[in-house]
Each structure stands twice: as C-alpha cells, then as structure tokens.
Scaffold this active site. Structure first.
Site, PDB file in Angstrom:
ATOM      1  N   HIS B 262       0.837  -1.205   0.000  1.00 25.50           N
ATOM      2  CA  HIS B 262       0.000   0.000   0.000  1.00 25.50           C
ATOM      3  C   HIS B 262       0.876   1.261   0.000  1.00 25.50           C
ATOM      4  CE1 HIS B 262      -3.635   2.365   1.301  1.00 25.50           C
ATOM      5  NE2 HIS B 262      -2.685   3.150   1.794  1.00 25.50           N
ATOM      6  N   GLU B 263       1.783   1.340   0.965  1.00 20.89           N
ATOM      7  CA  GLU B 263       2.640   2.534   1.047  1.00 20.89           C
ATOM      8  C   GLU B 263       3.565   2.592  -0.166  1.00 20.89           C
ATOM      9  OE1 GLU B 263       1.725   4.652   3.175  1.00 20.89           O
ATOM     10  OE2 GLU B 263       0.517   3.301   4.419  1.00 20.89           O
ATOM     11  N   HIS B 266       1.799   4.494  -2.795  1.00 20.24           N
ATOM     12  CA  HIS B 266       1.962   5.942  -2.560  1.00 20.24           C
ATOM     13  C   HIS B 266       3.366   6.383  -2.992  1.00 20.24           C
ATOM     14  CE1 HIS B 266      -1.725   6.883  -0.404  1.00 20.24           C
ATOM     15  NE2 HIS B 266      -1.510   5.976   0.531  1.00 20.24           N
ATOM     16  N   GLU B 292      -4.631   7.732  -2.835  1.00 20.12           N
ATOM     17  CA  GLU B 292      -5.194   6.473  -2.324  1.00 20.12           C
ATOM     18  C   GLU B 292      -5.515   5.522  -3.470  1.00 20.12           C
ATOM     19  OE1 GLU B 292      -5.688   5.094   0.760  1.00 20.12           O
ATOM     20  OE2 GLU B 292      -4.445   6.734   1.462  1.00 20.12           O
TER      21      GLU B 292
END
Lengths: 498, 498
Positions: B262-263, B266, B292
C-alpha cells in the site's frame, strides 16, 4: 519578562529553528537519506542556510541586539544569550553575502572532490580545491581579525576561545618532548601485546547489543536520545531533549564499543545542558576542546581503565564466549591499551593520538602563517610521521587525504582534539581528590561521575569558556602537565618500564 | 528564464525549503525521535510553520504573484506553478495570523487529548477539544467559501478538487445500495474461510525481509527511497529523489506485507513526479483520492490478485516453511481476501472498507451541515455500524475514537479513501483493455504497470486534477460503477455466489 529581551528572544527563536532544521538534515543525511537525494536536498539546505544568514545579519536582529545592550537589568542568562547572539552575528556579518553563498557551494563540492581524490590516491586533483578553501578561510580570518592578530589565531579562537598559537606552541612543545621519547622507549624495550583476539567473528547483532548496553551503562538517556549507525561515528543534537549518537560496526570489535563510549561522552554533555539555555545561542557545549575532553574522558580515562571492566567483563565474555573464554581480563585490558603507531588518526591509540594532532597543528600553522607551497604538503606530512611516529605513509589516502576536515575549511579545529585529552586529564586529577574514582567504577556508580561532570561542566553550555570551567573545577588555569603525567604513569606501567 | 517568474520561483524556494524541513521533522518524529523530545521540538516546528505562513502570506509573495499574472509568455509548467502558489496563498491568507497560530497549538494539543481519551475509553474528555477543532474548521471554511457554497464542500475541495457533497452523495449512495446487500448475502450464504494460519509464529526479521523484497518487486527504488518502521504505516517525501515509506510488524503476517505494498503504491506516485516540477507547489500527488487510488490499486487490485502471487508464493513458503508448507496458494488467496466485517477501518477487508468511509462521510456532513449534537456522535456511530456492517462497537476506542483525523481537523479527508478505491477500479478497467494485466502479473513485469501509471498519472503532480487525469486516461468522467462491478465480480466468485 523584559520586553526588549523578549523581542531579541523571539528573533533568535527563528534562527535557532533554522539551525535545528539544518542539524536534522545533516543527521538524516549521515544515517538514512537515500543516496540519490543529494543534490535535491542540497538545494533545501542551501536555502535554509541563506535564510539563517539573512536573519543573523539582518537589521531586525541588529536593532534587537542594540536595544538589549542598552538594558541594565538583564539576568545572567539573558546577558549570556545576548553575548552569544552578538558573537554569532559578528562572525557572519563581516562576510559579504555573495562570498558566504559561494563558499557554501565550494565546501559542498569540496567534500566530493576530496572523497574522489582520496579514493584515487590523487592529491593533485584535490590541490586546486584545497587552495580555494584556504584562500576563503584566510579572507574570512582577515575580515574578523583584530589589529596585530595572527590569521591562524582567529581560526583557532572559533573552536577554542582563549587559546592561540603562543599557548598551543607551548602545549604541543611539551607533548612533543615527552611523548616521543616515551614512545621510542616503548618500542625499543616494551613487550609485545597480543590483541589479535579482538578481530574477527564478532556478529554485528551482538556488537549492537553491547553498544546499546554501554551507552545506557554510562548514563546516556534513551528517553532523550537515539543511537544509530553511520559510516563515521558522530554526535549531534536538536536540543537537550534530543541528543543523537552513532557508531559503526567493524571486524575489530573494540572499535564499535569505544566509539559508542566516546560519542556517549559527547552525548552526556549535550544532555546535561540546562533547560534554561537549551535552544538559545549558548545552549551547546562550550567548545570543541571541552567536548572532546568529555568524549575522550569516557573513552580513555574511564573506558580503558581496568576498574571500569571489572563489573562488565563477564558480560562481554557471555556475549562472545567463542572469542573470549580463554582471555583473562588482564590480557583484555592490555589489548585495548596496546600502543601501536599507525597512519590513521581515528584508529590511533591513546598515547600516539596526540602526535597525529601535533602534525596537523604544525602543518596548519605553515599553511596559514608561512605560505608553504601546498604541493609539498604530502611530503612534509610523510616526513613528520616518520620523525614523530617512526612510520612513513606511502599513500595519500593514509596520509594527508585521510581527514575530511581541511576540505570543509575546518582549519584550527584539530588542536581541540589534543586539548580535549589534556582538559580531561586535568579534570580527572582533581576529581580523584574528591571521590574514590576507581571504586566508583568497580561499583558501576557511573551516575556519580556523570553528575560531577554535569554540575561542573555540562549544565553551563557556552555560558563559561573552557578555561573558566577548568579554573572553577580544578582551581588552576589550563596546564598540559596532568595529561603528560597520566600518560607516563599509565603506559610505563602497562609496558613494564621502570 | 523570464525574470518575473524567476523572482517568484526564488521566493517559492524559501517556502518549499521550510515545508521540506517540516516534512523531515514529521518523518523523524514518527520513526525515530526520542519520546521526551516532543515539546522542545514542537517549538521549532511551530516557529518554522509560522515562517512558512509569513512567507506565503507576505507582501513579497503577493507582489511576485501579481507580477507573474501579468506575464503572457509563461510556459505550461510556469503557469501551473503560479496557480499552485496562488492557491496555497489564498488558502492561508484568509486566516488571520493569530487564529492560525492558535489553531496550530490547538491541533498539537488535540492529538494528545485524543490519544488519552482513546486510551481511557472516555469520549467526554475529548468533546471540548473536538468542539474547538470543529469551530475552527467551520470558521476557516466560512472565510474561504464562495457565495452559496456549503461549508463541508469547502473542506472537501481541500483534498479533492471537483468533488462536492452532491457528487459524493451519489457516489456513496451507489456504494450503499450495492455493497450492503452483497455483504449480507456473503454472511448469510457464503462459505467460511480459514485465515488462522496468517497469525502467529512469523519472526519480525523475516517479515522485514519480505517487506523490503515486495517494495523492490513492485518497483520502489531504494536509491531514491527508504523503508522504515513506525507505529502506523505512512508515506512521505522530501522531493522526488527522497521518498520514504514505513510499515509495522505484527502477529498477523499479512498486515506488514499489505501495508508495504500500500505505502509502496503511494511511494511510486511520488517517485514518478517529473523532475521539472518536484520542489515546486505542484510537485506532489494531485489529491488525496488519487494518492489512495495508487496505494489501494497496489494493495488490492494487484496485491490481492492470485496472478501476482503465482511467481511469489514459493518464496513466501520458503520464508515461512513451518507455517505455509501445508497451505495451498488457493487457500492463501482466499485467506488474504476474506470478508470479515470489523470495527477498525485500517484493518478492514477490501469489500467492507468503503462502508467504514461511508459512515464517516455521513457523520461529517451532520457535523458540518446539520449542527448535530456532538454528545450523541458515539451513539450515532454505533447505530450506523450496526446498520451497515451488522456489528455494534461497545467501546469508543473501537468506535468514534479510533482515528486521529478529526482531532487534527481533517474533516473532508475520509471520502478520499473511498474515492481512491473507485478511481483505481476505473483505471484498472481501462488498463485491461490496453494490456494483458494478469499475464504481466504472472510474468512479474511490474515495470510495465508502473510505467503506465507514471506516464498517465504520476508525472503530472498537481498539474492536472484527479478528474482530468481520469478523463484523459479512461476517456470518461469519474464513475463509481467500475468499482462496484469489480467488487461484485470478485467477491461473488470467492464466496461461490451465483
């Protein structure tokens, strides 16, 4: 609070905030930042530095200082902050902005040029940069110098107020006439010490465990501090509630241990600064020499003292049973105190360390005062190593290019390392009159020692000079004699000389 | 370069440098800073924030912007930078300095009050602070709002330009009418999935190894990036050559893996920003929702896709043989896609996640537009969880106090999380027309996917809004339908529903 002082204080807060940000960027760069971030982050750092320069030299600051100087009811701390601000301003304001900026770029570039030259064993490629850096430092010194003052004395005072070439000539002269013959005697008549067991087979995780243990043991407070890893060990701080030390882990196990004790000594100094002055221009250790006195006090006077290891040696053996089970504490103590003249300053033993500094001091004087031919420096360097230490470096990476300092314009900085040794020994002599030092070490009562140093040195920050601190703590002015006596007594005993 | 623009650019450089410093302080605080440094470092941060406010709202910036607006020959990038600067200034300049400062203090304090209230399960102790924060946000929104605009719409636009309550009512309405019945069906008729093997007995060192491997595997560049550990995973960046992600390691092994993916999503966004705009006001991801969309795209659409794991599952098994030897890839895929309605948003599965956001959206509207009695919020919160997710939180720590956002004044921020899911699904649908997505995953060709996202989204930073990006990449305006179709298809299949 006095309104006039309050105004100065709020302007200073801006400069301190910028300075703290710069410290954090430097820390981050040395410990974590990704390798390609360099030139982008350098823009940020450049901009913040210029802002700092702008605030320090600007009219707002000038007016606030002038107004405060007319106040008669400043407290002792307020007066010290005012003086600190004034000094910091005076150091900068004499440098024209364009020159300041140009130098910042030069210095940033110089580190890369130096690094490459060192890697390629190519002094000549560093020479033009070195020349520029030297010219800038001479120019700045000439801006700052008072009538009749030597250029090199201006630079020395940046790091150690109250010390000049006259005093340092005497200091280094005494070291020279005592340490060199002692070293010769050790080499000619001394015994062979085996320290081979210190190298190889020490897992990094265990070295990390020991490093953290030792930092905590000497009193480094992890609620207000951090221990990380970096290529070259160093200490920095954002304020007295955020002090950061690093170490590095090598094949030679004692290296990380003594680095962490050394940096821990620096760290205790900054942790000990009083709350009332942290985040002000006087809220840091008073000088490079006094800082080194604390780090080298912990590293050598405490860390290489057998009494320190009496309660700890079993722990060390437990950590590394394969390596140390057959090594007695006496063998271990001899190994970590082995005198072994080498080329590299940062790896030097306690006895020869000051000779490395002596050589740099003599060269810096030649550079700043005698207009020496810079091309000849590697030769002069090698000659001096041969004369003082009995070894001649054949590679510039192990000679004149080993230290980053000169590329960064840090002329006048090296002597602090030797002064630190001497400050520490002078303090030690006096402390032993007030407390049973060896018994405290044997009992692990490190807090008593820390408390003494905090109350006599740390808490004051820059409110007292190193000479004032020595005078107040030991009742006499600075003298190198305690250091010389300490070395002679310790090393004659270790090497069984009469 | 145009002289007028150059002037603006050099003033902006100061504000960007201050902002970068603030980012570094925040990073440091979350990952490393010692626990007692807080209030001292807060002074520094406060001072730097005020400096930033001063530069952004000052006359120098105002004049530079005004001069640039008269220029007719600005390049596209220059025009975007000018607009970005103008917007950033307008957002701040309407807030009086005293209020700005007061709020900064309030927010800093509010985090501590919230943390304590959550720990003590004591909503009432948080209520007065929450009220103050809400009042400030309403005040700021009223300063900024245009005629006839709703207060909540002003706040929404801060995070997602071009989205307002009208559009979001429709969006969340569709999610509500599709996800809630699907969830009900799964719970009533769906099979039981065993995910117990994901918990317990996963050593942190191995989780660290896997986290780093996965980050690298999806294309996170460690020459320009860092992976660290923090209590709550997050991503930050100093510029496009220094992007930092964190994860945290728990008993449940998939938690750290999916956090890092997830990160990493980003992170890839910020790494993909073009060199020409990094370190300018448009040199960041365009909106929270688009950000997101990237993180959740990697986490869910890629990371929970069986084709992603085909080349990787053996590696995972090798890392944890004791745990996974008897678990087939199909069992593993079901476990990491298990639908399991729970109280905590950050631990929610892909299907129920948007319902957590829906609830927050409905509450924020009530707070900002309907003057709801704040005392009743925990009750309303619990009622909605019962209605939408079929579970009722009995503790405020697992209910209304679980998120830090409201204490920080981040009203209007939550909807971005749900929008991100929908943006991602819309992009995914289009990408599948241009490439054999599943085959790329099976072949581990993560660079093709990254390159698509970089060229269609990342590189532009804030030069395009999220709606403009969607339009250009997919040929149509934003629509939630792809996300709904994606969820229905995926979860009906996993749960064997007709």
């Amino acid at each position: 609070m006095n309104k006039t002082y309050e105004n100065l204080s709020s302007i200073l807060e801006k400069t301190m905030a910028l300075q703290t940000a710069l410290v954090l960027f430097e820390w981050d760069n040395e410990t974590l930042a990704p390798e390609e971030s360099g030139s982008y982050t350098a823009r940020v750092i450049g901009t913040l530095s210029e802002e700092y320069y702008g605030f320090m030299t600007g009219n707002e600051m000038g007016d606030a200082i002038a107004a405060c100087e007319k106040e008669s009811d400043l407290s002792e701390i307020q007066q010290a902050v005012l003086n600190g601000a004034k000094e910091a301003r005076e150091e900068l304001i004499c440098i024209p902005k364009a020159e300041y900026r140009e130098n910042a770029q030069l210095i940033a570039e110089a580190a890369r040029v130096w690094f490459k030259a060192k890697k390629n064993e190519d002094y000549d490629s560093f020479l033009p940069t070195l020349e520029k850096v030297i010219n800038y430092k001479r120019k700045v010194a000439s801006y700052r110098k008072k009538d009749g003052q030597k250029l090199y004395d201006v630079l020395l005072a940046e790091y150690e107020k109250g010390f000049d070439t006259e005093l340092l000539d005497e200091f280094f002269g005494r070291l020279k006439e005592e340490i060199i013959p002692l070293l010769k005697e050790i080499k000619e008549n001394g015994k062979e010490i085996d320290d081979s067991f210190l190298t190889g087979g020490y897992p990094v995780e265990k070295q990390e465990e020991m490093a953290r243990f030792l930092a905590e043991y000497i009193g480094f407070d992890f609620h207000r501090g951090v221990l990380s890893e970096s290529a070259h060990p160093f200490t920095t701080n954002l304020h007295n509630h955020d002090v950061r030390i690093t170490t590095s882990y090598h094949d030679k196990m004692d290296s990380s241990m003594f680095s962490v004790i050394h940096e821990g000594g620096h760290g205790l100094y900054e942790l000990g600064i009083s709350d009332e002055i942290t985040q002000t221009p006087v809220g840091q250790g008073t000088s490079m020499g006094m800082h080194e006195s604390q780090s080298r006090f912990y590293e050598n006077i405490i860390g290489r003292n057998p009494n320190f290891w009496i309660p700890l040696y079993d722990k060390l053996k437990e950590l590394y049973p394969d390596k140390l089970d057959s090594v007695s504490i006496d063998q271990y103590m001899e190994a970590i105190n082995k005198v072994d003249p080498g080329f590299i300053r940062t790896e030097a033993d306690e006895l020869t360390y000051s000779l490395h500094i002596l050589i740099r001091y003599e060269l810096e004087k030649m550079i700043m005062e005698e207009d020496v031919d810079l091309k000849k420096l590697p030769e002069i360097w090698a000659d001096k190593y041969e004369e003082y230490l009995g070894i001649r470096p054949e590679q510039v990476s192990k000679g004149i290019l080993q230290d980053i300092h000169w590329s960064q314009g840090l002329f006048g900085y090296f002597p602090s390392y030797a002064l630190g040794n001497a400050f520490g020994a002078q303090l030690y002599f006096h402390m032993k009159k007030e407390m049973d030092f060896d018994q405290l070490l044997r009992d692990g009562k490190m807090d008593v020692i820390k408390e003494y140093l905090r109350s006599h040195i740390h808490q004051y920050g820059k409110m007292k000079t190193s000479r004032e601190i020595l005078k107040a703590a030991t009742g006499e002015d600075f003298t190198p004699e305690y250091f010389i006596d300490y070395l002679k007594e310790k090393y004659r005993k270790i090497y069984g000389l009469s």
